[in-house]
Structure formats: C-alpha cells, structure tokens
Design an enzyme around this catalytic site. Sequence first.
Site, PDB file in Angstrom:
ATOM      1  N   GLY A 129       0.833  -1.193   0.000  1.00 19.54           N
ATOM      2  CA  GLY A 129       0.000   0.000   0.000  1.00 19.54           C
ATOM      3  C   GLY A 129       0.863   1.236   0.000  1.00 19.54           C
ATOM      4  O   GLY A 129       1.973   1.234  -0.542  1.00 19.54           O
ATOM      5  N   VAL A 159       3.293   4.265   1.514  1.00 21.33           N
ATOM      6  CA  VAL A 159       4.413   4.333   2.441  1.00 21.33           C
ATOM      7  C   VAL A 159       4.606   5.795   2.838  1.00 21.33           C
ATOM      8  O   VAL A 159       4.739   6.674   1.979  1.00 21.33           O
ATOM      9  CB  VAL A 159       5.717   3.794   1.817  1.00 21.33           C
ATOM     10  N   LYS A 177       4.238   1.651   6.435  1.00 21.45           N
ATOM     11  CA  LYS A 177       3.531   1.067   5.301  1.00 21.45           C
ATOM     12  C   LYS A 177       2.120   0.706   5.741  1.00 21.45           C
ATOM     13  O   LYS A 177       1.942   0.009   6.740  1.00 21.45           O
ATOM     14  CB  LYS A 177       4.270  -0.174   4.800  1.00 21.45           C
ATOM     15  N   ASP A 192      10.367 -11.424  -2.847  1.00 18.03           N
ATOM     16  CA  ASP A 192      10.234 -10.317  -3.793  1.00 18.03           C
ATOM     17  C   ASP A 192      11.435  -9.388  -3.707  1.00 18.03           C
ATOM     18  O   ASP A 192      11.305  -8.163  -3.760  1.00 18.03           O
ATOM     19  CB  ASP A 192       8.942  -9.549  -3.543  1.00 18.03           C
TER      20      ASP A 192
END
Length: 549
Positions: free
Chosen positions: A27, A29, A43, A137
């Site tokens: 979402g 930051v 975050k 990731d």
Amino acid sequence: MRPLESDDPVRIGAYRLVGRLGSGGMGEVFLGRSGDGGLAAIKTARAEYAQDPEFRQRFAREVEAARRVDGRFTAAVLDADPSAGRPWLATEYIAGVSVTEAVAGRGPLPEASVRALVAGMAAALEEIHRAGITHRDLKPSNVLLADDGPRVIDFGIARTVDHTRITRTGQAFGTPGYMAPEQLRGGQAGPAADVYALAATAVFAASGEGPHGSGELLALIYRTVEEEPQLGSVPAGLRGTLARCLAKDPALRPNVAELRAEFAVGSTLGGGEWLPAELSTLVLGRGEEARATQPYEPPSSGARLVAGPGAPSTAEGGVAPGAGPSRRGLLFAGVGGGVAAVAGTLVAAALVLDERAAARESAAATASAKAGSSAGASASPAASPSATASSPAAASPSASAPATVPADSQGLPAITAGTAFGERPVVAAATGPLPTELISRTLVQGTGPVAGPKDLVTCHYVLQKWGGSRPVDSSYARQEPLSFQLGAGQTIKGWDAAIRGKAAGSRIEFAVPPALGYGSEGAASAGITGTDVLVYVADILTVTKAGQG
C-alpha cells in the site's frame, strides 16, 4: 519525498506523518516521526487487504517473525498494528536511494560497489532466513543504498501479500525478471529463490538490465525459464558467482553462507566509502531532508492542524493526557465533504475504525447503564474543556445532569447514561421512520464562543447507526478528541451543518441522512451502507475563532 495529500492521515499509531515516501505492493508508504524525534517508514495495507481476515492473521504472524530479524543490512521493524482499520507496519527509516533509482540516475554501479552490494544483501538474507522468512520479492526497488551499506527492505510482508494475491487470483505474483524459474513454474519459493533474486539484482546494478533483459512479459518469463542469463555486461570478476546463483536448478545455487564467505563485508565495506561520490552526496542529502521535515504546528493549544502545500488543510485533535496513539474518526471525509470510494472501499474518510475499541465501549457502556451509573467508569480523562480564551466559560454541569435524557419528539434516541457534558454517553436505539433531513437537539447549552465558518473546533463524539445501540465509532473509546475546521470540507456535510452556530461547552445530538453523510457509496470499511442514517452525540470542547490560532 512528497508532501502529504489532502486525504492522507496525519498520524498512524504513535507517529506523526510528515510526508509520502511512495507506494508498494502492500500500500502507501509514509515518513513518520515519533514523539522522541525518531523517523520511521510506515507502510499501510491496501483497503482490499484490510477486508480479508486471513490477510490480517498472516500479517500478524509475519510481523512477529520480522521482529526477530536484527541485522545491519535490514530495516528493523519498530511497530505494527495488524488489527487497525488498515493494518500498518513501521520500520526503521533508511536515508538512501533504491538500486533502481541509482541506476536510472547515474547508470550501472562500479564493480567495487556491486561487490559491496552483494555482500550486504547476502548478510541481510542470512538474518532473514534465520528468522524463518523467505523474502520472495527481492529486487532493485527493495534494496536501498545507504551511506554505510545496502539495506534490504520489505522482507516482513512480502510473503503475506503474495499469499493473499495468489489466493485471490490463482496465480503466483512477484516481479518477473527477478523471480526464480521455480517461482514462475508455480513451485516452492524457498531461500534459494532469494539467492536467485540477489544475483538478478546485482546484474541489474552492474549492467543496467536484468539477467534476461526486459520487454514483453511472456517473453521475459520464457527466457527466465528456458534460456541462459545474459551476463556479457557484468564485470568479469563477478560473472562466475552470479551465473551459479542464477542456475535453473535451485539445488545448484550457492547458499547465502557461501556468498558471505566470498563477498566478505569487511573487505567490501571496510573503507566506509562504498558508493560513487555523486550517489553518496545524494544519499546524505536525503537524510538531511528527512530530519529537517516537521509537521506544521499551529500556535493553538486546543488542536493541531497539518496542511500540505496547495491542498486543503487536514485537522487532527490533540492527544489527551495519558491517551494512546491517535486515530482519525469516521466524521472526516474528503475535500468538499464527499467520500471518494475505490472499488467500493472507503478511501478519504477515516483511516481507521477500531472495532475492538467499539466492542469494548459497547460492553462497558451497557454494564454502566444497567448499574444505573450516570458518571460511567469509562469517561474520558480529558473531556472537560480547558480554561482558555477559546474554551467554554461555564464549568461542566455534571453534578446537576439528569440520569436519563429522554427521546425527543422528532425521534432522536434517549441518552440513558453518561448524560453530563464530557462523559461518554450511552445512546438508546432510535425508532420510527428514517429522517430524510438533518435533525438535531441541544442536550447541554454551552456559554463559550459560537462555532462559525473557518473556526477550528474540537469535539468528543459517539456515532451509531439509526435503529442500533452499538457504537460504530467513538472518540471516547480512543480517549482523544478530534479537531477540524468548519467550512473547509473536512467533515461530512451533516456534521459541519450541525456544529455551526453551537457554542463551546454544548452537547448536541443529531441524525444525518445519507445525502448529508457518506452518500450512496456508504463507508464500506465501517459497515455503513448508502441507506444508513447516522446518529451522533457530540460535546464541543473548544472553539478557536478564525484568525486567532
């Protein structure tokens, strides 16, 4: 860093927000500042995740695991709230630039810097894997170049966010170009997949492009799974190790301990100057900018106003003595009093609805009512207006308040306990036909300044839906009043209209039909539909006249 937008929160948990750092898979930051001046990157979960109970459970588990990661080359987890209206995570703020930004700005990094980058990433992954986490990731945008070495970020939430996406779409998500072949085939993504991503990130840093180039998504996936990586632009001294890390078979890749031995931190970062001079200057400038950024503090003692350049101001109530972290209430709306909804989810209204606090409030209030207590053990310790020029002139009339305030002829519900100004009220369920226009009544008449357009008002309030007796939202439950500027489009239209013309020291009760509330969209995150009529009881604590702030 960008300034806060008009519908951004001004506080999350114990942090005052001072700017926007960007957005990511989880979402938005934000940059936040704690009470002691410390900085944090905060975050917040996307609204779509906040509605998923499984996401919250996984998020809570991942946060606890991430707290155990304590490495020099990671961003430490400082705080989190998986149960907030939109779950959030605060990590140590790292003054730096991402590998993506660095390469885009000045081109590939020199070999010495890439070696230090690999050493730092390997050290970070070793700590992350020791905590039982697989990053999944890792990519150039998730590695920051700081003055004293690289930092791997977003390791605590990657698995939770990925799992949520996979559950909803049936597909594996990540970043093609940095995902290992086994991830793209839908297999298990363990520590070896992070090693692959480390090498792919290093190739990008050294050459300006990933090991399988760029371009059309399906072609990139095919090359990753079927073809050998292209390392011709990588310095010769790095090619052999990075090629082994990029092996199709995860069993053939070195582990992070082997990489740590080959790329020793002491030999790559020991000199202290590991970045090119222009990048080092940029990084130091980022840190100075962040440390100098402060929320706007108006001279008013009753409230705090935070405004961004060129945007309507956003108000927030001051924290009551002994109160917990600030949370914005449901009365706040977007610019112009409307609420913008994206995919049916509330965006510009309150950031958080604390369901647990509302449930506790309801239970405590019901018990208080049954006991016949009008004072209520849960009264806010900061409810009484302070003796300032902008405070009501009369003292709280709690000693003479009746035990019950009956319903009025218009159908507004009775107040069955907590009837005095400054006490948290217990409101009966409203009955009768739904009102189609704003109705209100004054329960306690104040003698302070009268609220007018552009005045700054501070209130305590309770909100429930017509026909129900359970509070939907309450500033009393948070032990913190809320402040806003009348006529600035910071509240729903009905609230703005009901408060205008009332004096500080007043308690009012009013019902807001949908047209003056959250409109046909409702407020999905709070369980408010487009047909709900809202019932408020509000105590006006202070009124600061426009121009006297």
